[in-house]
Motif scaffolding. Structure first.
Motif, PDB file in Angstrom:
ATOM      1  N   ILE A  83     -18.924  28.168  -9.667  1.00 39.02           N
ATOM      2  CA  ILE A  83     -18.984  27.870 -11.167  1.00 39.02           C
ATOM      3  C   ILE A  83     -17.380  27.847 -11.454  1.00 39.02           C
ATOM      4  N   THR A  84     -16.744  26.702 -11.662  1.00 35.35           N
ATOM      5  CA  THR A  84     -15.281  26.768 -12.226  1.00 35.35           C
ATOM      6  C   THR A  84     -14.976  27.535 -13.444  1.00 35.35           C
ATOM      7  N   ASN A  85     -15.777  27.216 -14.371  1.00 34.88           N
ATOM      8  CA  ASN A  85     -15.612  27.810 -15.723  1.00 34.88           C
ATOM      9  C   ASN A  85     -16.908  27.340 -16.671  1.00 34.88           C
ATOM     10  N   ILE A  86     -17.099  28.132 -17.681  1.00 36.57           N
ATOM     11  CA  ILE A  86     -17.953  27.033 -18.778  1.00 36.57           C
ATOM     12  C   ILE A  86     -17.646  27.233 -20.075  1.00 36.57           C
ATOM     13  N   GLY A  87     -17.332  26.118 -20.614  1.00 35.74           N
ATOM     14  CA  GLY A  87     -17.006  25.824 -21.996  1.00 35.74           C
ATOM     15  C   GLY A  87     -18.079  25.641 -22.774  1.00 35.74           C
ATOM     16  N   ALA A  88     -17.852  24.457 -23.809  1.00 38.12           N
ATOM     17  CA  ALA A  88     -18.864  23.966 -24.689  1.00 38.12           C
ATOM     18  C   ALA A  88     -19.038  22.638 -24.438  1.00 38.12           C
ATOM     19  N   HIS A  89     -20.261  22.123 -23.910  1.00 28.78           N
ATOM     20  CA  HIS A  89     -20.153  20.835 -23.681  1.00 28.78           C
ATOM     21  C   HIS A  89     -21.889  20.412 -23.414  1.00 28.78           C
ATOM     22  N   HIS A  90     -22.089  19.196 -23.455  1.00 28.37           N
ATOM     23  CA  HIS A  90     -23.514  18.621 -23.462  1.00 28.37           C
ATOM     24  C   HIS A  90     -24.513  19.429 -24.248  1.00 28.37           C
ATOM     25  N   LEU A  91     -24.105  19.786 -25.467  1.00 29.57           N
ATOM     26  CA  LEU A  91     -24.912  20.533 -26.516  1.00 29.57           C
ATOM     27  C   LEU A  91     -25.871  19.692 -27.090  1.00 29.57           C
ATOM     28  N   VAL A 137     -12.479  34.961  -8.186  1.00 29.55           N
ATOM     29  CA  VAL A 137     -11.216  34.642  -7.923  1.00 29.55           C
ATOM     30  C   VAL A 137     -10.456  34.518  -9.389  1.00 29.55           C
ATOM     31  N   GLY A 138      -9.366  34.740  -9.364  1.00 28.03           N
ATOM     32  CA  GLY A 138      -8.475  34.907 -10.588  1.00 28.03           C
ATOM     33  C   GLY A 138      -6.909  35.525 -10.468  1.00 28.03           C
ATOM     34  N   ILE A 139      -6.765  36.115 -11.556  1.00 27.51           N
ATOM     35  CA  ILE A 139      -5.479  37.094 -11.309  1.00 27.51           C
ATOM     36  C   ILE A 139      -5.728  38.680 -11.558  1.00 27.51           C
ATOM     37  N   ASP A 140      -6.870  38.983 -11.880  1.00 29.19           N
ATOM     38  CA  ASP A 140      -7.294  40.093 -12.004  1.00 29.19           C
ATOM     39  C   ASP A 140      -7.249  40.864 -10.789  1.00 29.19           C
ATOM     40  N   PRO A 141      -6.746  42.327 -10.723  1.00 26.84           N
ATOM     41  CA  PRO A 141      -6.689  43.010  -9.288  1.00 26.84           C
ATOM     42  C   PRO A 141      -8.088  43.212  -8.747  1.00 26.84           C
ATOM     43  N   SER A 142      -9.190  43.060  -9.342  1.00 25.95           N
ATOM     44  CA  SER A 142     -10.428  43.191  -8.680  1.00 25.95           C
ATOM     45  C   SER A 142     -10.982  41.913  -7.945  1.00 25.95           C
ATOM     46  N   CYS A 143     -10.084  40.864  -7.959  1.00 21.97           N
ATOM     47  CA  CYS A 143     -10.401  39.592  -7.345  1.00 21.97           C
ATOM     48  C   CYS A 143     -10.194  39.508  -5.839  1.00 21.97           C
ATOM     49  N   HIS A 144     -11.249  39.056  -5.248  1.00 22.37           N
ATOM     50  CA  HIS A 144     -11.130  38.788  -3.862  1.00 22.37           C
ATOM     51  C   HIS A 144      -9.986  37.845  -3.414  1.00 22.37           C
ATOM     52  N   PHE A 145      -9.838  36.794  -4.319  1.00 29.92           N
ATOM     53  CA  PHE A 145      -8.648  35.848  -4.197  1.00 29.92           C
ATOM     54  C   PHE A 145      -7.924  36.093  -5.218  1.00 29.92           C
ATOM     55  N   LYS A 146      -6.916  36.519  -5.272  1.00 30.95           N
ATOM     56  CA  LYS A 146      -5.900  36.906  -6.317  1.00 30.95           C
ATOM     57  C   LYS A 146      -4.608  36.166  -6.402  1.00 30.95           C
ATOM     58  N   LEU A 199     -29.292  29.472  -4.976  1.00 28.30           N
ATOM     59  CA  LEU A 199     -28.565  30.159  -3.633  1.00 28.30           C
ATOM     60  C   LEU A 199     -29.540  31.349  -3.204  1.00 28.30           C
ATOM     61  N   ASP A 200     -29.570  31.504  -1.866  1.00 24.70           N
ATOM     62  CA  ASP A 200     -30.581  32.394  -1.305  1.00 24.70           C
ATOM     63  C   ASP A 200     -29.586  33.678  -1.115  1.00 24.70           C
ATOM     64  N   GLN A 201     -30.357  34.697  -0.378  1.00 25.18           N
ATOM     65  CA  GLN A 201     -29.588  35.810  -0.173  1.00 25.18           C
ATOM     66  C   GLN A 201     -28.483  36.007   1.013  1.00 25.18           C
ATOM     67  N   SER A 202     -28.531  34.838   1.717  1.00 30.01           N
ATOM     68  CA  SER A 202     -27.513  34.523   2.700  1.00 30.01           C
ATOM     69  C   SER A 202     -26.074  33.741   2.258  1.00 30.01           C
ATOM     70  N   SER A 203     -26.399  33.443   0.966  1.00 32.36           N
ATOM     71  CA  SER A 203     -25.222  32.670   0.340  1.00 32.36           C
ATOM     72  C   SER A 203     -24.216  33.256  -0.115  1.00 32.36           C
ATOM     73  N   VAL A 204     -23.255  32.402  -0.652  1.00 33.94           N
ATOM     74  CA  VAL A 204     -22.008  32.956  -1.356  1.00 33.94           C
ATOM     75  C   VAL A 204     -21.864  32.238  -2.712  1.00 33.94           C
ATOM     76  N   LEU A 205     -21.516  33.095  -3.812  1.00 28.77           N
ATOM     77  CA  LEU A 205     -21.339  32.408  -5.184  1.00 28.77           C
ATOM     78  C   LEU A 205     -19.900  32.883  -5.355  1.00 28.77           C
ATOM     79  N   ILE A 206     -18.991  31.792  -5.797  1.00 22.73           N
ATOM     80  CA  ILE A 206     -17.681  31.804  -5.977  1.00 22.73           C
ATOM     81  C   ILE A 206     -17.603  31.472  -7.728  1.00 22.73           C
ATOM     82  N   ILE A 237     -20.847  37.849  -3.958  1.00 20.44           N
ATOM     83  CA  ILE A 237     -20.290  37.147  -5.106  1.00 20.44           C
ATOM     84  C   ILE A 237     -18.594  37.280  -4.599  1.00 20.44           C
ATOM     85  N   ILE A 238     -17.937  36.031  -4.670  1.00 21.76           N
ATOM     86  CA  ILE A 238     -16.583  35.981  -4.560  1.00 21.76           C
ATOM     87  C   ILE A 238     -15.771  35.919  -5.946  1.00 21.76           C
TER      88      ILE A 238
END
Length: 459
Positions: free
Chosen positions: A184-192, A242-251, A212-219, A239-240
């Motif tokens: 999920i890249t981001n969620i704005g306001a569209h297709h309302l 991503v971002g700039i926060d220190p808690s991110c797996h890919f920072k 997604l099932d239990q063996s999957s990954v959600l980014i 769950i993976i």
């Protein structure tokens, strides 16, 4: 498509051979007449009326139907399979075909960045793997079958966009693709117009977690406010973030603009990787983070992935920098227009045009239904927080953005036009080599695209 015999296909859904041969080999699939482009296609016929004469050019052809079709001796290369329920037979076939392949399948949704992220992943993977992927932005529901059938015995990974036009779209895509990695890249306001409310739109995007099932990954983008509203308590996979926060797996850290793109460092598992990605804007960094996370999950070394990313070619009309009218710099962003992408584009306008006069030419935001006025006012608020010197709106609803700025008071010069005819003449008078112009609309706005093309021409 992996070639399958009629005999094999009939077994999947217990169909009866009414006419033709079990030995016919199927290479293509369709559930609408217009999807038939080749011989040896299987058509799941959902309508009783079919003009076989018009389809004869595509024979050998296999029809799956639950309607009575008289055996016709004049069509020697026509195979007919009778089933109790053609819809049920169709989904059994889809499920069976997907089960033939045990490969990583990436599904991507989001308000902005879907196509860019998909293309980045495809570009990185294609250096070492045979892949199949969504073509450009062609991500409609009617294309799902063709994309599924593009997987064959040579395919080592697949990357598909799962767009949201209405609730249930992502769920339906999941029935076809059964992804192992979701983004999920981001969620704005569209297709309302179909999702009705922002909450409804968020829930439509949140369907990604349900497919997604239990063996999957959600980014996910850890900084996106609306993504944070998704209830993931029932999601059993990993769950993976991503971002700039220190808690991110890919920072990402040390983000900066450079020639033709963005430079930054990626921190992952206590290691640092230097990354350059073509294309301007922090949104490009987030797209790259999601792509790197996905390919790493598939088994690509991050050093190799980062090196491959340098050669990624940014998409056409995605904040493309061009020299243009009177020597001005043109930022062509006429691919899509949402409040999410508008905010990102205005930030790029500010950064790239730091010492220049900034002009923003904006069209209408579409697919909003009754939310049109509210969302355009929100867009006006976003513009008011930018450092745009001149705002030009084109279109009846786009004027709402201009009116909002005038209502709250602004230091920007504001113009509103019903069409683009007079805009070019105005620009000839107000832009020069010390001006940067952002033109932003969507791919369906021919006047905006034509204006952008005209502006890129040197005078």
């Amino acid at each position: 498509m992996k070639p399958l015999s009629v005999e094999c296909i009939r077994t999947i859904f217990s169909g009866d051979l009414i006419q033709g041969s079990d030995d016919v080999i199927v290479h293509f699939g369709a559930y609408r007449h217009k999807q038939i482009k080749n011989q040896n296609t299987i058509l799941f016929l959902r309508r009783k009326v079919v003009n076989l004469k018009k389809l004869e050019v595509y024979f050998p052809l296999v029809l799956v139907t639950d309607q009575t079709i008289s055996r016709s001796e004049q069509f020697k290369n026509l195979t007919i399979i009778m089933v109790k329920d053609v819809e049920e037979a169709y989904w059994k076939f889809v499920k069976y075909y997907r089960s033939l392949f045990h490969i990583p399948v990436v599904a991507i949704t989001g308000t902005a960045g879907k196509t860019t992220t998909k293309d980045m992943i495809s570009h990185i993977l294609s250096a070492k793997k045979t892949i199949t992927a969504t073509n450009s932005t062609n991500n409609s529901r009617t294309a799902h079958l063709q994309y599924l059938l593009s997987i064959d015995d040579d395919t080592e990974a697949a990357v598909f966009e799962t767009a949201v036009g209405a609730p249930g779209d992502v769920l339906k895509a999941g029935e076809y693709f059964k992804p192992t990695i979701g983004i999920i890249t981001n969620i704005g306001a569209h297709h309302l117009n179909y999702c009705k409310t922002l909450e409804g739109y968020i829930q439509a995007k949140a369907e990604m977690a349900k497919i997604l099932d239990q063996s999957s990954v959600l980014i996910i983008n850890s900084e996106d406010d609306n993504t944070k509203k998704i209830d993931l308590s029932n999601y059993l996979g990993r769950i993976i973030k991503v971002g700039i926060d220190p808690s991110c797996h890919f920072k990402a850290a040390g983000i900066k603009y450079c020639k033709d793109g963005m430079e930054f460092n990626v921190q992952h598992e206590e290691k640092n990787y230097s990354v350059f990605v073509p294309g301007y804007g922090e949104q490009q960094v987030y797209n790259a983070l999601a792509a790197l996370a996905a390919v790493h999950e598939i088994g690509i070394d991050l050093l190799e992935a980062a090196d491959r990313l340098k050669t990624y070619k940014n998409l056409n009309k995605h904040l493309q920098v061009r020299e243009g009218l009177n020597g001005a710099t043109i930022l062509d962003d006429t691919w899509s227009l949402t409040t999410t992408s508008l905010k990102a584009a205005l930030k790029v306008l500010s950064e790239v045009g730091e010492s220049k006069k900034k002009v923003a030419i904006l069209g209408t935001i579409t697919d909003l239904g009754s939310w049109g006025y509210v969302i355009h006012e929100q867009a006006g608020e976003i513009i008011s927080e930018s450092d745009v010197d001149v705002l030009i709106t084109i279109g009846f609803h786009a004027r709402i953005m201009a009116d909002y700025l005038l209502k709250i008071g602004t230091t920007s010069t504001v113009y509103s036009f019903n069409n683009s005819t007079l805009v070019y003449d105005l620009l000839k008078e107000i832009v020069d080599e010390n001006t940067i112009v952002l033109i932003k609309g969507d791919m369906y706005s021919k006047p905006m695209i034509e204006l952008a093309s005209k502006l890129r021409k040197k005078i």
